[in-house]
Write a protein that holds these residues in place. Structure first.
Motif, PDB file in Angstrom:
ATOM      1  N   ASN A 120      54.553  33.247  64.629  1.00 57.86           N
ATOM      2  CA  ASN A 120      55.347  33.482  63.422  1.00 57.86           C
ATOM      3  C   ASN A 120      54.527  33.265  62.159  1.00 57.86           C
ATOM      4  O   ASN A 120      54.986  32.646  61.202  1.00 57.86           O
ATOM      5  CB  ASN A 120      56.594  32.576  63.411  1.00 57.86           C
ATOM      6  N   GLU A 121      53.266  33.760  62.170  1.00 55.89           N
ATOM      7  CA  GLU A 121      52.339  33.673  61.038  1.00 55.89           C
ATOM      8  C   GLU A 121      52.033  32.233  60.652  1.00 55.89           C
ATOM      9  O   GLU A 121      51.752  31.934  59.494  1.00 55.89           O
ATOM     10  CB  GLU A 121      52.891  34.431  59.835  1.00 55.89           C
ATOM     11  N   MET A 122      52.068  31.332  61.630  1.00 59.13           N
ATOM     12  CA  MET A 122      51.734  29.931  61.402  1.00 59.13           C
ATOM     13  C   MET A 122      50.735  29.462  62.458  1.00 59.13           C
ATOM     14  O   MET A 122      50.734  29.944  63.587  1.00 59.13           O
ATOM     15  CB  MET A 122      52.991  29.046  61.462  1.00 59.13           C
ATOM     16  N   LEU A 123      49.890  28.544  62.057  1.00 58.02           N
ATOM     17  CA  LEU A 123      48.951  27.898  62.959  1.00 58.02           C
ATOM     18  C   LEU A 123      49.485  26.516  63.300  1.00 58.02           C
ATOM     19  O   LEU A 123      49.789  25.720  62.414  1.00 58.02           O
ATOM     20  CB  LEU A 123      47.571  27.773  62.311  1.00 58.02           C
ATOM     21  N   VAL A 133      51.160  21.935  61.049  1.00 59.95           N
ATOM     22  CA  VAL A 133      51.514  23.342  60.871  1.00 59.95           C
ATOM     23  C   VAL A 133      50.944  23.844  59.551  1.00 59.95           C
ATOM     24  O   VAL A 133      51.113  23.209  58.502  1.00 59.95           O
ATOM     25  CB  VAL A 133      53.046  23.534  60.875  1.00 59.95           C
ATOM     26  N   TRP A 134      50.255  24.997  59.614  1.00 63.43           N
ATOM     27  CA  TRP A 134      49.784  25.683  58.418  1.00 63.43           C
ATOM     28  C   TRP A 134      50.368  27.100  58.404  1.00 63.43           C
ATOM     29  O   TRP A 134      50.491  27.739  59.462  1.00 63.43           O
ATOM     30  CB  TRP A 134      48.259  25.799  58.390  1.00 63.43           C
ATOM     31  N   LYS A 135      50.716  27.574  57.213  1.00 63.54           N
ATOM     32  CA  LYS A 135      51.221  28.935  57.071  1.00 63.54           C
ATOM     33  C   LYS A 135      50.165  29.814  56.434  1.00 63.54           C
ATOM     34  O   LYS A 135      49.411  29.382  55.560  1.00 63.54           O
ATOM     35  CB  LYS A 135      52.481  28.954  56.201  1.00 63.54           C
ATOM     36  N   GLY A 136      50.111  31.075  56.897  1.00 63.95           N
ATOM     37  CA  GLY A 136      49.174  32.029  56.322  1.00 63.95           C
ATOM     38  C   GLY A 136      49.708  32.609  55.027  1.00 63.95           C
ATOM     39  O   GLY A 136      50.910  32.814  54.864  1.00 63.95           O
ATOM     40  N   PRO A 172      43.315  30.908  52.720  1.00 60.10           N
ATOM     41  CA  PRO A 172      44.586  31.608  52.963  1.00 60.10           C
ATOM     42  C   PRO A 172      45.507  30.931  53.960  1.00 60.10           C
ATOM     43  O   PRO A 172      46.271  31.599  54.649  1.00 60.10           O
ATOM     44  CB  PRO A 172      44.108  32.967  53.473  1.00 60.10           C
ATOM     45  N   PHE A 173      45.448  29.613  54.067  1.00 63.16           N
ATOM     46  CA  PHE A 173      46.364  28.839  54.896  1.00 63.16           C
ATOM     47  C   PHE A 173      46.713  27.579  54.117  1.00 63.16           C
ATOM     48  O   PHE A 173      45.839  26.938  53.520  1.00 63.16           O
ATOM     49  CB  PHE A 173      45.725  28.459  56.236  1.00 63.16           C
ATOM     50  N   TYR A 174      47.989  27.218  54.123  1.00 64.76           N
ATOM     51  CA  TYR A 174      48.394  25.998  53.428  1.00 64.76           C
ATOM     52  C   TYR A 174      49.298  25.171  54.332  1.00 64.76           C
ATOM     53  O   TYR A 174      50.012  25.709  55.183  1.00 64.76           O
ATOM     54  CB  TYR A 174      49.111  26.332  52.118  1.00 64.76           C
TER      55      TYR A 174
END
Length: 443
Positions: A243-246, A257-260, A267-269
């Motif tokens: 779901n566009e998360m690491l 959890v990081w989001k793109g 480009p990840f926060y």
């Protein structure tokens, strides 16, 4: 300290194992011969290897994954346990001897397939040759072959990844490096110093993520950019993208959890920290809008992929949960408790164990793929230095891979490729072979 085996050489002619005194040969293996020090001219006990057990797999013709309570109760679907055991006495820890009698070709053909690799052959000093009852090969089974052995890491391989639209293979190790291999030549093009032991490695699109203590290193294979994601505490044992998360499982039991984003640099926060496990999180997987995490606390936790809230806690294992795999409508889990469990959804929205496959050893990693005939295959790495290859859903054993030390990482690739990385640092490349073409004769 290892015991040194001293072989005694004599000028006595080789005797048949059946050349015994009147009354017939004994059915018991001579304990002194097994230890390499029987001096009797006519020993009344047996001087021969006991034949190993044979595997009698029943090939499943099912095309989809089905596990039911009825199949589990009746033993169906567990054909890999249907072995024929010999009544002959088993010799335990017997050294290889060169004075074993020569067997005929007919006897050799009738012998069952060896189940394990010869440790003396691995060290380069097996003296039995064709007469050895153990395997002189790094695998057994049909339909696949070894393509290459990539040597370079000096400690256990902890991650294998193939980024999209590249001809590169990435690997990480406890030796603190990442290696980039050319998929065509098998040569290592570059070695990256990670600054610490790597705990995990994954790729998603052009992105490559390597987990090391207290941070995640990130590379973009298209732009050749790199940066670090800070925040985790301790080693990163597992990572997954969904779901566009690491998501990164950490040593202290948290899941970072990081989001793109295309608007931030890097480009990840940071988006959240999932708490709930009381031990290190060592495996993660995503499926059906859920995140699944396994831990050394013996539990599997289920998280909603959109709200990031905990949904379920699964308590079926009695040891550390080492690997998770979503396949079809099922969740597969493996553990150091020597089991692989298959979980299915219940009417109430929960998950229950619908099948348990027992191993003789703790299970370290799982990977799923299809073979050249599109049959579902499960790769199961165990801590006895081997990888079992099963056909699903029957768990029929199709073969085994062997290594000098335990295989801690199994990964699949495109085009029927799969990879194994062991504790010595060796990375092996395997491939399913295309089935033979069927000849059609015209009338």
């Amino acid at each position: 300290m290892a015991t040194k085996v001293v072989r005694r050489h004599t000028n006595r002619p080789e005797r048949s194992v059946y050349a015994r005194p009147a009354g017939g040969p004994s059915k018991t293996v001579c304990a002194f011969w097994a230890a390499g020090r029987c001096t009797r001219e006519f020993c009344r006990f047996l001087h021969a290897d006991a034949p190993p057990s044979s595997l009698n797999p029943q090939i499943s013709k099912k095309s989809s994954l089905v596990w039911t309570k009825e199949a589990t109760a009746t033993g169906k679907g567990n054909a890999c346990n249907a072995t024929q055991k010999s009544n002959a006495p088993q010799k335990i820890n017997a050294p290889h001897e060169s004075n074993a009698p020569q067997k005929s070709n007919a006897a050799q053909k009738s012998n069952p397939t060896p189940k394990s690799v010869c440790k003396f052959w691995v060290d380069g000093n097996c003296v039995k040759g064709d007469r050895c009852r153990y395997l002189h090969n790094w695998f057994r089974g049909e339909g696949f072959s070894m393509l290459a052995k990539l040597q370079g890491h000096t400690k256990a391989v902890t991650g294998i990844a193939l980024p999209e639209r590249t001809n590169k293979l990435y690997s990480t190790s406890k030796d603190g490096t990442a290696r980039v291999w050319d998929c065509h030549t098998g040569e290592c093009g570059s070695v990256i110093d990670l600054g610490g032991e790597a705990g995990s490695l994954i790729s998603e699109g052009p992105w490559v993520f390597a987990g090391v203590p207290n941070l995640v290193k990130v590379w973009n294979t298209e732009t050749n950019s790199e940066f670090n994601l800070d925040g985790p505490v301790g080693q990163m044992h597992a990572m997954v993208v969904g779901n566009e998360m690491l998501f990164a499982g950490t040593q202290n039991g948290d899941i970072c959890v990081w989001k793109g984003s295309t608007e931030t640099n890097p480009p990840f926060y940071p988006a959240a920290t999932l708490k709930g496990h009381t031990g290190a999180v060592v495996c993660l997987t995503v499926g059906r809008n859920r995140l699944y995490s396994g831990s050394v606390d013996h539990t599997i936790k289920v998280w909603d992929l959109y709200t990031l809230q905990g949904v379920l806690t699964l308590n079926g294992h009695s040891g550390a949960v080492m690997s998770l795999l979503c396949w079809d409508q099922f969740l597969l889990s493996c553990s150091l408790d020597n089991t692989i469990k298959v979980w299915a959804a219940t009417e109430g929205g929960g998950l229950e164990v619908t099948y348990t496959h027992n191993e003789e050893q703790g299970v370290l990693d799982l990977a799923g793929m299809t073979d050249a005939e599109s049959k579902p295959i499960l790769l199961s790495s165990c801590n006895d230095n081997s990888v079992r290859i099963y056909e699903l859903p029957s768990f029929t054993e199709r073969g085994r891979l062997f290594a000098k030390q335990e295989v801690r990482m199994v990964e699949v690739g495109p085009g029927g490729l799969f990879f194994s990385g062991d504790a010595t640092g060796l990375l092996s490349v395997w491939k399913w072979m295309d089935p033979p073409a069927v000849k059609v004769e015209s009338s």
